[in-house]
Design an enzyme around this catalytic site. Structure first.
Site, PDB file in Angstrom:
ATOM      1  N   LYS A   1      38.480  21.488  20.662  1.00  0.00           N
ATOM      2  CA  LYS A   1      38.294  21.150  19.339  1.00  0.00           C
ATOM      3  C   LYS A   1      38.878  21.958  18.224  1.00  0.00           C
ATOM      4  O   LYS A   1      39.491  21.392  17.180  1.00  0.00           O
ATOM      5  CB  LYS A   1      36.690  21.508  18.910  1.00  0.00           C
ATOM      6  CG  LYS A   1      35.563  20.764  19.856  1.00  0.00           C
ATOM      7  CD  LYS A   1      34.277  21.012  19.588  1.00  0.00           C
ATOM      8  CE  LYS A   1      33.752  22.173  19.808  1.00  0.00           C
ATOM      9  NZ  LYS A   1      33.715  22.751  21.138  1.00  0.00           N
TER      10      LYS A   1
ATOM     11  N   ARG B   1      25.106  22.216  17.299  1.00  0.00           N
ATOM     12  CA  ARG B   1      25.237  22.568  18.765  1.00  0.00           C
ATOM     13  C   ARG B   1      23.694  21.980  19.626  1.00  0.00           C
ATOM     14  O   ARG B   1      23.737  21.975  20.733  1.00  0.00           O
ATOM     15  CB  ARG B   1      25.205  24.043  19.058  1.00  0.00           C
ATOM     16  CG  ARG B   1      26.446  24.750  18.764  1.00  0.00           C
ATOM     17  CD  ARG B   1      27.362  24.390  20.023  1.00  0.00           C
ATOM     18  NE  ARG B   1      27.944  25.540  20.628  1.00  0.00           N
ATOM     19  CZ  ARG B   1      28.812  26.439  20.150  1.00  0.00           C
ATOM     20  NH1 ARG B   1      29.454  26.006  19.037  1.00  0.00           N
ATOM     21  NH2 ARG B   1      29.331  27.235  20.881  1.00  0.00           N
TER      22      ARG B   1
ATOM     23  N   ARG C   1      41.983  31.434  28.410  1.00  0.00           N
ATOM     24  CA  ARG C   1      42.169  31.674  27.356  1.00  0.00           C
ATOM     25  C   ARG C   1      41.937  33.228  27.022  1.00  0.00           C
ATOM     26  O   ARG C   1      42.446  33.643  25.940  1.00  0.00           O
ATOM     27  CB  ARG C   1      40.740  31.179  26.352  1.00  0.00           C
ATOM     28  CG  ARG C   1      40.874  30.990  24.959  1.00  0.00           C
ATOM     29  CD  ARG C   1      40.068  29.956  24.391  1.00  0.00           C
ATOM     30  NE  ARG C   1      38.481  30.165  24.648  1.00  0.00           N
ATOM     31  CZ  ARG C   1      37.729  29.426  24.174  1.00  0.00           C
ATOM     32  NH1 ARG C   1      37.840  28.391  23.355  1.00  0.00           N
ATOM     33  NH2 ARG C   1      36.526  29.753  24.201  1.00  0.00           N
TER      34      ARG C   1
ATOM     35  N   ARG D   1      39.630  35.351  26.162  1.00  0.00           N
ATOM     36  CA  ARG D   1      38.928  35.779  24.914  1.00  0.00           C
ATOM     37  C   ARG D   1      37.850  37.032  25.275  1.00  0.00           C
ATOM     38  O   ARG D   1      37.509  36.863  26.453  1.00  0.00           O
ATOM     39  CB  ARG D   1      38.177  34.709  24.055  1.00  0.00           C
ATOM     40  CG  ARG D   1      37.990  34.909  22.547  1.00  0.00           C
ATOM     41  CD  ARG D   1      37.556  33.741  21.788  1.00  0.00           C
ATOM     42  NE  ARG D   1      36.391  33.423  22.166  1.00  0.00           N
ATOM     43  CZ  ARG D   1      35.727  32.283  21.958  1.00  0.00           C
ATOM     44  NH1 ARG D   1      36.298  31.195  21.327  1.00  0.00           N
ATOM     45  NH2 ARG D   1      34.589  31.959  22.297  1.00  0.00           N
TER      46      ARG D   1
ATOM     47  N   ARG E   1      27.604  29.688  29.009  1.00  0.00           N
ATOM     48  CA  ARG E   1      27.816  28.983  27.992  1.00  0.00           C
ATOM     49  C   ARG E   1      28.064  27.507  28.009  1.00  0.00           C
ATOM     50  O   ARG E   1      27.539  26.721  27.346  1.00  0.00           O
ATOM     51  CB  ARG E   1      29.467  29.392  27.106  1.00  0.00           C
ATOM     52  CG  ARG E   1      29.614  29.210  25.881  1.00  0.00           C
ATOM     53  CD  ARG E   1      29.928  30.077  24.782  1.00  0.00           C
ATOM     54  NE  ARG E   1      31.032  30.969  25.325  1.00  0.00           N
ATOM     55  CZ  ARG E   1      32.126  30.989  25.407  1.00  0.00           C
ATOM     56  NH1 ARG E   1      32.783  30.086  25.150  1.00  0.00           N
ATOM     57  NH2 ARG E   1      32.789  32.047  26.075  1.00  0.00           N
TER      58      ARG E   1
HETATM   59  P1  AMP Z   1      32.263  29.339  19.679  1.00  0.00           P
HETATM   60  O1  AMP Z   1      33.575  30.094  19.249  1.00  0.00           O
HETATM   61  O2  AMP Z   1      31.994  27.853  18.932  1.00  0.00           O
HETATM   62  O3  AMP Z   1      32.187  29.142  21.351  1.00  0.00           O
HETATM   63  O4  AMP Z   1      31.208  30.242  19.339  1.00  0.00           O
HETATM   64  C1  AMP Z   1      30.971  31.387  20.009  1.00  0.00           C
HETATM   65  C2  AMP Z   1      29.817  31.693  19.790  1.00  0.00           C
HETATM   66  O5  AMP Z   1      28.988  31.733  18.464  1.00  0.00           O
HETATM   67  C3  AMP Z   1      28.695  30.973  20.591  1.00  0.00           C
HETATM   68  O6  AMP Z   1      28.623  31.378  21.842  1.00  0.00           O
HETATM   69  C4  AMP Z   1      27.320  31.370  19.968  1.00  0.00           C
HETATM   70  O7  AMP Z   1      26.716  32.354  20.403  1.00  0.00           O
HETATM   71  C5  AMP Z   1      27.775  31.433  18.636  1.00  0.00           C
HETATM   72  N1  AMP Z   1      27.507  30.080  18.022  1.00  0.00           N
HETATM   73  C6  AMP Z   1      28.595  29.432  17.230  1.00  0.00           C
HETATM   74  N2  AMP Z   1      28.367  28.392  16.674  1.00  0.00           N
HETATM   75  C7  AMP Z   1      26.777  27.981  17.006  1.00  0.00           C
HETATM   76  C8  AMP Z   1      25.976  27.230  16.570  1.00  0.00           C
HETATM   77  N3  AMP Z   1      26.034  26.073  15.905  1.00  0.00           N
HETATM   78  N4  AMP Z   1      24.660  27.552  16.963  1.00  0.00           N
HETATM   79  C9  AMP Z   1      24.102  28.758  17.495  1.00  0.00           C
HETATM   80  N5  AMP Z   1      25.248  29.592  17.954  1.00  0.00           N
HETATM   81  C10 AMP Z   1      26.519  29.336  17.618  1.00  0.00           C
END
Ligand code: AMP
Length: 187
Positions: free
Chosen positions: A15, A91, A130, A132, A143
């Site tokens: 994405k 999400r 990645r 991170r 996750r």
């Molecule tokens: P991402 O970079 O999108 O994988 O997000 C990293 C972390 O941020 C996730 O593992 C969640 O802890 C939090 N996070 C990001 N987007 C959301 C969302 N829409 N709802 C809840 N937690 C989120």
């Protein structure tokens, strides 16, 4: 009218990468909730303090916190003028309903949802590569599980709304982007 886009797909589906291509060609505002949370973590804001324990474990930050943060961002002038491209939000179905409610109140709607479909094994491979801080094998597995449970209902949600476009995200970036453009050029 400005278009409002949602990028759907599990972590590692590409994405963020496709979003980088899209913003170069289309006048939209890229909003990554993960990026906003990470910035708040880095700056040790009160939002960052609230989100940290969830993020560290690969769990979702509670909806009230996330929804309020997104509504705040969508209210800003750049989004009002150019529309948005949400990446990592919604999400779960509750977040999708919150977003629809917010948009309806603002006489707006989701224009298209791009769903990047990628096999589990390729996702795991990409996430491990990645590197991170929150990409350790255990956190990755959690996750993926957490997000998978919520992903299918979301795909159904946008299918029912008639705005879902499924794209095979397991191919070369340029091939994937070719399909993305085909959708966006038709909006
Ligand atoms: P991402 O970079 O999108 O994988 O997000 C990293 C972390 O941020 C996730 O593992 C969640 O802890 C939090 N996070 C990001 N987007 C959301 C969302 N829409 N709802 C809840 N937690 C989120």
């Amino acid at each position: 009218m400005a278009n409002n886009l949602i990028l759907l797909g599990l972590p590692g589906a590409g994405k963020g990468t496709q979003a980088e291509f899209i913003v170069k060609d289309y006048p939209t505002v890229h909003i990554s909730t993960g990026d906003i949370f990470r910035a708040n973590l880095a700056n040790d804001t009160s939002l960052g303090k609230l989100a940290r324990e969830y993020m560290d474990a690969g769990n979702l930050v509670p909806d009230e916190i996330t929804n309020a943060m997104v509504a705040d961002r969508l209210n800003q002038d750049d989004v009002q003028a150019n529309g948005f491209m949400l990446d990592g939000y919604p999400r779960n179905e509750a977040q999708a309903e919150f977003l629809d409610h917010y948009l309806a109140e603002n006489n707006s709607a989701v224009s298209a949802t791009l769903y990047f479909e990628v096999s589990d094994s390729l996702l795991r491979e990409r996430l491990l590569g990645r590197g991170r801080a929150d990409d350790t094998p255990e956190v990755i597995d959690n996750r993926l599980e957490v997000n998978k449970a919520a992903n299918l209902p979301l795909v159904d949600y946008y299918k029912r709304a008639g705005v879902l476009h499924t794209i095979d995200g397991g191919r070369e970036l340029a091939e994937v982007y070719h399909d993305v453009k085909a959708v966006l050029d038709n909006l």
